[in-house]
Structures are given as structure tokens and as C-alpha cells.
Design an enzyme around this catalytic site. Structure first.
Site, PDB file in Angstrom:
ATOM      1  N   GLU A 260      85.921   8.712  43.646  1.00  0.00           N
ATOM      2  CA  GLU A 260      86.356  10.095  43.909  1.00  0.00           C
ATOM      3  C   GLU A 260      86.846  10.198  45.346  1.00  0.00           C
ATOM      4  OE1 GLU A 260      83.068  12.661  42.853  1.00  0.00           O
ATOM      5  OE2 GLU A 260      83.020  11.917  40.814  1.00  0.00           O
ATOM      6  N   HIS A 281      84.983  17.212  40.781  1.00  0.00           N
ATOM      7  CA  HIS A 281      83.513  17.289  40.936  1.00  0.00           C
ATOM      8  C   HIS A 281      83.080  18.713  41.341  1.00  0.00           C
ATOM      9  CE1 HIS A 281      79.874  14.483  41.623  1.00  0.00           C
ATOM     10  NE2 HIS A 281      79.460  15.686  41.269  1.00  0.00           N
TER      11      HIS A 281
END
Ligand code: NAD
Length: 311
Positions: A260, A281
Site C-alpha cells: 500500500e 485502506h
């Protein structure tokens, strides 16, 4: 006087309440690793979210540290075992974001089943794709919940209210809980083979890493829809991309990725895939979850410091 260092963006309630309880608070969201390493020795309390990696080196440099507090659930960015071996308490607020994540899952299921993001992109690009993609309802479909903890159970309750048939799998025997919620408790293979939607809610442990891989995708029903809001590493991303390209998986919604932001070429290809929805997220990114997490965490920090005569 105890000092607290906060190294990630958190709800202002944490800063205000710690200060109100006589703790000197340094709010340094975005602090870099070198700075952290050089100043951590001055603090009794460290508050982080997921960005700050609290490794062995950080812990070794933190000679006064008594508490590491994670404003959220996952402790995978903290070397918990090492911290505890040094007498440092590790606190988190796992219950704070359950409802927010569960609501996101329901939204992502609908969005994936109706290809909402793709249709939106096409309209914004000047097309009017009415009739081009026929979606599916959630009503009457089988939802497989992998990991039947706080979030898994809440998702099951919400999905039941929509009229889905829910089955769950967990490494723990949670049959009684499942029965109470009108959920079938099944083994992993049954869930994988017979679900129309699969949503993943396990904690990331070595055994959970890549627990959904090529073998599992092969066993799944054709046209299955996958939702992952747990941790990216639970799914083998390369295998997922192949399953999508083969047409086995109809649509995917991911709030978490192995990296990420995504960096490997197959991850970039995956997030750009028209049948994939990605959110960065954001499971716990609601005002309500952040405030709840802040309240729970401050309460735990103050209790610990008081009990140990640190304030
Ligand atoms: P929880 O601890 O209440 O539940 C996790 C469940 O997974 C437990 O019942 C556990 O027994 C089960 N489990 C662990 N390993 C397993 C395995 N290999 N196979 C089957 N079951 C297994 O946790 P929770 O609060 O429900 O959170 C679930 C997940 O969601 C965690 O990974 C957490 O990090 C993640 N999370 C993500 C966000 C987000 O922003 N997307 C926010 C909060 C939590």
C-alpha cells in the site's frame, strides 16, 4: 511528568485528553524514521496508527518507553512480542472500527455486484453504458465470511438483514455464535466451494498469509465476488489477477493490498482492472470510528499509567 509522542494522524481527542490528564504531548504526525529514532528515548508513551513501524530497533532506542498505543486494530506494524519482553505494554482499540468496516463491506458488495465504479468511470468519460452490464442482487445469495471475529460477525448480521444466506469459517470453533446469528458454521473448503460472495476478516498471521491462492480460486464457483478489508497479504494477488482474467472471479473490491500503495506490476494491473474496486485502506476512516477509537485508547492509556504510578 509522563511524555507522549504521537507519530501518526489521530483524532484530536487523544491529544486533548492526554494533555488534560497532565501528560506532555508531542503531536508529530508524519515524523520520519531518523527523527523518531533520535527522540524516542525521551518518551514514556508512543501512539501510532499503521504508518509507524515499531520495530526492535525503535524499541531498543526507547529507553523510557512504557506504553505503545495503536489507534486502531491491527498490531502487525508493532513487534509486540519484543515490546512485551521489555516490559512495555501494548494497547489497541480493536472494537472501535467494527461498524465502520462492516458498513464498508456491505457498500463494496453492492458496488462490486453492480460494477458501480466502472459505470461511473464510463459516464464521466462521456459514455452512457445503460444495458451494457447486468449486475446481481445480494438477496438470496450465499455469503462466505472467512474469519468470524468482531467484523466478520457484524457483516454477517447486516448481510442477513439484506436477505443473504451467510456461512462462516474460523480457526476457532465459533459454532454457537454462528447459530445465534443464523449463520452456518462450515469448514474452509465448503465455504470456498459454495459461496457466491466471499468476504475476508481474518487477522494476519503466518498461517493466514496467502490463504486465498490459486488452489482456492480454482475451487470457487464461477462468477464469485471477492471482498477483502482485512489485510492484503491474505490473498495471493498474482493468483487473484489470474482468476479475474480467466473469468472465474466476476468482480473484486479491496480496501487493503499486499503493498500500500501498489508497486509490483501485477498489483498495478489488478487495481486498474475494470472489474476491480480499490479503496485506500479506509475501513476505519469515519468520524465515528476515529472518535470511538480515541476514547477507548485514551481510557486504556490513562488507566495503565495510573495503575503504574506514572501519572
Ligand atoms: P478479530 O480478532 O475480532 O477477528 C479475527 C478472526 O479471524 C478471529 O475470530 C480469528 O480466530 C480468525 N482467524 C485468524 N486467523 C485465521 C485463519 N488463518 N483462518 C480463519 N480464521 C482466522 O478481528 P476484527 O476486529 O474482526 O478484524 C478483522 C480484520 O480486519 C483484521 O485483519 C484487521 O486488521 C482488519 N481491519 C481492517 C480495517 C480497515 O481499515 N480495512 C479496520 C479494522 C480492522
Amino acid at each position: 511528568m509522563a511524555r507522549a509522542l504521537i507519530t501518526d494522524p489521530v483524532d484530536e481527542y487523544i491529544v486533548n485528553e492526554l494533555s488534560r490528564n497532565g501528560i506532555i504531548v508531542d503531536y508529530r504526525p508524519g515524523i520520519n524514521r531518523d527523527e523518531l529514532m533520535s527522540i524516542i528515548k525521551d518518551y514514556e508513551v508512543l501512539v501510532v496508527r499503521s504508518r509507524t513501524k515499531v520495530t526492535r530497533e525503535v524499541i531498543d532506542a526507547a529507553s523510557r518507553l512504557r506504553v505503545i498505543a495503536r489507534a486502531g486494530v491491527g498490531l502487525d506494524n508493532i513487534d509486540v512480542e519484543y515490546a512485551r519482553s521489555k516490559g512495555i505494554e501494548v494497547l489497541n482499540a480493536p472494537e472501535g472500527s467494527t461498524q465502520s468496516v462492516a458498513e464498508l463491506v456491505i457498500g463494496l458488495m453492492v458496488a462490486a455486484a453492480r460494477l458501480v465504479a466502472l459505470q461511473d468511470r464510463l459516464v464521466k468519460g462521456g459514455e452512457w453504458p445503460k444495458g451494457k452490464y447486468v449486475g446481481t442482487e445480494l438477496f438470496g445469495k450465499v455469503l462466505g465470511v472467512v474469519g468470524f471475529g468482531r467484523i466478520g460477525q457484524r457483516v454477517a448480521e447486516l448481510a442477513r438483514a439484506i436477505g443473504m444466506k451467510v456461512q462462516a469459517y474460523d480457526i476457532l470453533d465459533l459454532r454457537d455464535k454462528a447459530t445465534k446469528l443464523g449463520v452456518d458454521f462450515v469448514d474452509f473448503e465448503t465455504l470456498i466451494r459454495s459461496s457466491d460472495f466471499i468476504t475476508i476478516h481474518v487477522t494476519l498471521t503466518p498461517s493466514a498469509r496467502h490463504m486465498i491462492g490459486e488452489r482456492e480460486f480454482q475451487m470457487m464457483k464461477d462468477g464469485v465476488i471477492i471482498i477483502n478489508t482485512s489485510r492484503g497479504e491474505v490473498i495471493d494477488t498474482k493468483a487473484l489477477l489470474k482468476a479475474l482474467n480467466d473469468g472465474k472471479v466476476a468482480a473484486v473490491a479491496l480496501d487493503v493490498l499486499e503493498n500500500e500503495p501498489p508497486k509490483e506490476p501485477w498489483e498495478v494491473e489488478l487495481v486498474r482492472h475494470p472489474r476491480v474496486i480499490v479503496t485506500p485502506h479506509i475501513g476505519a476512516e469515519t468520524r465515528e470510528a476515529q472518535r470511538r477509537i480515541a476514547e477507548i485508547l485514551v481510557d486504556k492509556i490513562i488507566k495503565y499509567l495510573r495503575t503504574n504510578n506514572l501519572i
